[in-house]
Design a protein around this motif. Structure first.
Motif, PDB file in Angstrom:
ATOM      1  N   LEU A 186      14.121  68.810  96.622  1.00 19.66           N
ATOM      2  CA  LEU A 186      12.849  69.503  96.821  1.00 19.66           C
ATOM      3  C   LEU A 186      12.847  70.313  98.114  1.00 19.66           C
ATOM      4  O   LEU A 186      12.289  71.417  98.159  1.00 19.66           O
ATOM      5  CB  LEU A 186      11.698  68.508  96.805  1.00 19.66           C
ATOM      6  CG  LEU A 186      11.330  67.929  95.438  1.00 19.66           C
ATOM      7  CD1 LEU A 186      10.325  66.801  95.595  1.00 19.66           C
ATOM      8  CD2 LEU A 186      10.792  69.005  94.526  1.00 19.66           C
ATOM      9  N   ALA A 187      13.456  69.787  99.165  1.00 18.60           N
ATOM     10  CA  ALA A 187      13.526  70.530 100.426  1.00 18.60           C
ATOM     11  C   ALA A 187      14.375  71.791 100.273  1.00 18.60           C
ATOM     12  O   ALA A 187      14.014  72.863 100.780  1.00 18.60           O
ATOM     13  CB  ALA A 187      14.084  69.642 101.526  1.00 18.60           C
ATOM     14  N   THR A 188      15.484  71.691  99.556  1.00 22.77           N
ATOM     15  CA  THR A 188      16.332  72.855  99.308  1.00 22.77           C
ATOM     16  C   THR A 188      15.619  73.877  98.441  1.00 22.77           C
ATOM     17  O   THR A 188      15.687  75.089  98.702  1.00 22.77           O
ATOM     18  CB  THR A 188      17.651  72.415  98.640  1.00 22.77           C
ATOM     19  OG1 THR A 188      18.273  71.421  99.464  1.00 22.77           O
ATOM     20  CG2 THR A 188      18.593  73.576  98.454  1.00 22.77           C
ATOM     21  N   LEU A 189      14.925  73.403  97.421  1.00 20.40           N
ATOM     22  CA  LEU A 189      14.162  74.303  96.551  1.00 20.40           C
ATOM     23  C   LEU A 189      13.052  74.999  97.324  1.00 20.40           C
ATOM     24  O   LEU A 189      12.813  76.207  97.138  1.00 20.40           O
ATOM     25  CB  LEU A 189      13.583  73.522  95.373  1.00 20.40           C
ATOM     26  CG  LEU A 189      12.765  74.312  94.356  1.00 20.40           C
ATOM     27  CD1 LEU A 189      13.622  75.363  93.671  1.00 20.40           C
ATOM     28  CD2 LEU A 189      12.156  73.375  93.341  1.00 20.40           C
ATOM     29  N   LEU A 190      12.381  74.278  98.205  1.00 19.17           N
ATOM     30  CA  LEU A 190      11.323  74.873  99.014  1.00 19.17           C
ATOM     31  C   LEU A 190      11.873  75.966  99.928  1.00 19.17           C
ATOM     32  O   LEU A 190      11.297  77.052 100.033  1.00 19.17           O
ATOM     33  CB  LEU A 190      10.625  73.795  99.840  1.00 19.17           C
ATOM     34  CG  LEU A 190       9.468  74.252 100.721  1.00 19.17           C
ATOM     35  CD1 LEU A 190       8.323  74.784  99.861  1.00 19.17           C
ATOM     36  CD2 LEU A 190       8.992  73.117 101.598  1.00 19.17           C
ATOM     37  N   LEU A 191      12.999  75.719 100.564  1.00 16.65           N
ATOM     38  CA  LEU A 191      13.621  76.712 101.421  1.00 16.65           C
ATOM     39  C   LEU A 191      14.036  77.945 100.624  1.00 16.65           C
ATOM     40  O   LEU A 191      13.825  79.086 101.054  1.00 16.65           O
ATOM     41  CB  LEU A 191      14.820  76.106 102.150  1.00 16.65           C
ATOM     42  CG  LEU A 191      15.548  77.024 103.122  1.00 16.65           C
ATOM     43  CD1 LEU A 191      14.632  77.393 104.280  1.00 16.65           C
ATOM     44  CD2 LEU A 191      16.806  76.368 103.628  1.00 16.65           C
ATOM     45  N   ALA A 192      14.617  77.741  99.451  1.00 14.15           N
ATOM     46  CA  ALA A 192      15.031  78.865  98.613  1.00 14.15           C
ATOM     47  C   ALA A 192      13.828  79.684  98.138  1.00 14.15           C
ATOM     48  O   ALA A 192      13.882  80.914  98.106  1.00 14.15           O
ATOM     49  CB  ALA A 192      15.833  78.352  97.417  1.00 14.15           C
ATOM     50  N   LEU A 193      12.739  79.018  97.783  1.00 15.01           N
ATOM     51  CA  LEU A 193      11.538  79.739  97.353  1.00 15.01           C
ATOM     52  C   LEU A 193      10.927  80.546  98.496  1.00 15.01           C
ATOM     53  O   LEU A 193      10.460  81.666  98.287  1.00 15.01           O
ATOM     54  CB  LEU A 193      10.500  78.756  96.802  1.00 15.01           C
ATOM     55  CG  LEU A 193      10.751  78.210  95.402  1.00 15.01           C
ATOM     56  CD1 LEU A 193       9.738  77.114  95.081  1.00 15.01           C
ATOM     57  CD2 LEU A 193      10.675  79.320  94.377  1.00 15.01           C
ATOM     58  N   ILE A 194      10.938  79.993  99.690  1.00 13.17           N
ATOM     59  CA  ILE A 194      10.397  80.718 100.837  1.00 13.17           C
ATOM     60  C   ILE A 194      11.231  81.956 101.130  1.00 13.17           C
ATOM     61  O   ILE A 194      10.696  83.040 101.379  1.00 13.17           O
ATOM     62  CB  ILE A 194      10.308  79.787 102.065  1.00 13.17           C
ATOM     63  CG1 ILE A 194       9.219  78.750 101.847  1.00 13.17           C
ATOM     64  CG2 ILE A 194      10.046  80.576 103.337  1.00 13.17           C
ATOM     65  CD1 ILE A 194       9.190  77.656 102.887  1.00 13.17           C
ATOM     66  N   LEU A 195      12.543  81.809 101.092  1.00 13.45           N
ATOM     67  CA  LEU A 195      13.407  82.967 101.339  1.00 13.45           C
ATOM     68  C   LEU A 195      13.291  84.007 100.226  1.00 13.45           C
ATOM     69  O   LEU A 195      13.290  85.210 100.485  1.00 13.45           O
ATOM     70  CB  LEU A 195      14.861  82.516 101.499  1.00 13.45           C
ATOM     71  CG  LEU A 195      15.166  81.701 102.759  1.00 13.45           C
ATOM     72  CD1 LEU A 195      16.607  81.215 102.741  1.00 13.45           C
ATOM     73  CD2 LEU A 195      14.889  82.516 104.000  1.00 13.45           C
ATOM     74  N   ALA A 196      13.184  83.567  98.987  1.00 11.88           N
ATOM     75  CA  ALA A 196      13.062  84.499  97.870  1.00 11.88           C
ATOM     76  C   ALA A 196      11.708  85.193  97.856  1.00 11.88           C
ATOM     77  O   ALA A 196      11.601  86.349  97.413  1.00 11.88           O
ATOM     78  CB  ALA A 196      13.287  83.764  96.553  1.00 11.88           C
TER      79      ALA A 196
END
Length: 117
Positions: free
Chosen positions: A61-71
């Motif tokens: 979830l932390a990795t997904l959150l970071l990827a969504l913020i960058l995207a």
């Protein structure tokens, strides 16, 4: 719906899930993982598997959150290519060209003329 709105909704959803997963864990071995399989009985999953699942889901979830913020940065409306392309192409119409003032020496008062001579 715009892409930025979709990213914003996904970021809020993933953040909420991440908060829930972190709050379920207990750093001292308690929490949800101790309620499964505690007290000498072996239930479905056991303590080790529950702890592993919570740990892996936290990282995912932390990795997904970071990827969504960058995207989501690429989906911000009007942020990409609006001013940069005008400046690079030289077609920016908001600035005025530099001009030199006209030589208006006739309008400048001569100190000798002000004495009345």
């Amino acid at each position: 719906m715009e892409a930025f709105t979709i990213f914003l909704i996904l970021i809020i959803l993933v953040s909420f899930l991440l908060i829930v997963v972190v709050m379920v864990q207990n750093p001292k071995g308690g929490g949800l993982s101790s309620s499964f399989g505690g007290g000498g009985t072996q239930q479905l999953g056991g303590v080790k598997k529950t702890t592993d699942f919570l740990d892996k889901s936290t990282w995912a979830l932390a990795t997904l959150l970071l990827a969504l913020i960058l995207a989501s940065n690429f989906a911000i409306p009007g942020a990409r290519g609006s001013q940069e392309s005008k400046i690079i192409d030289g077609t920016d119409q908001t600035t005025t060209p530099l001009t030199t003032p006209a030589d208006n020496t006739d309008n400048i008062a001569n100190p000798a003329d002000s004495t009345g001579q």
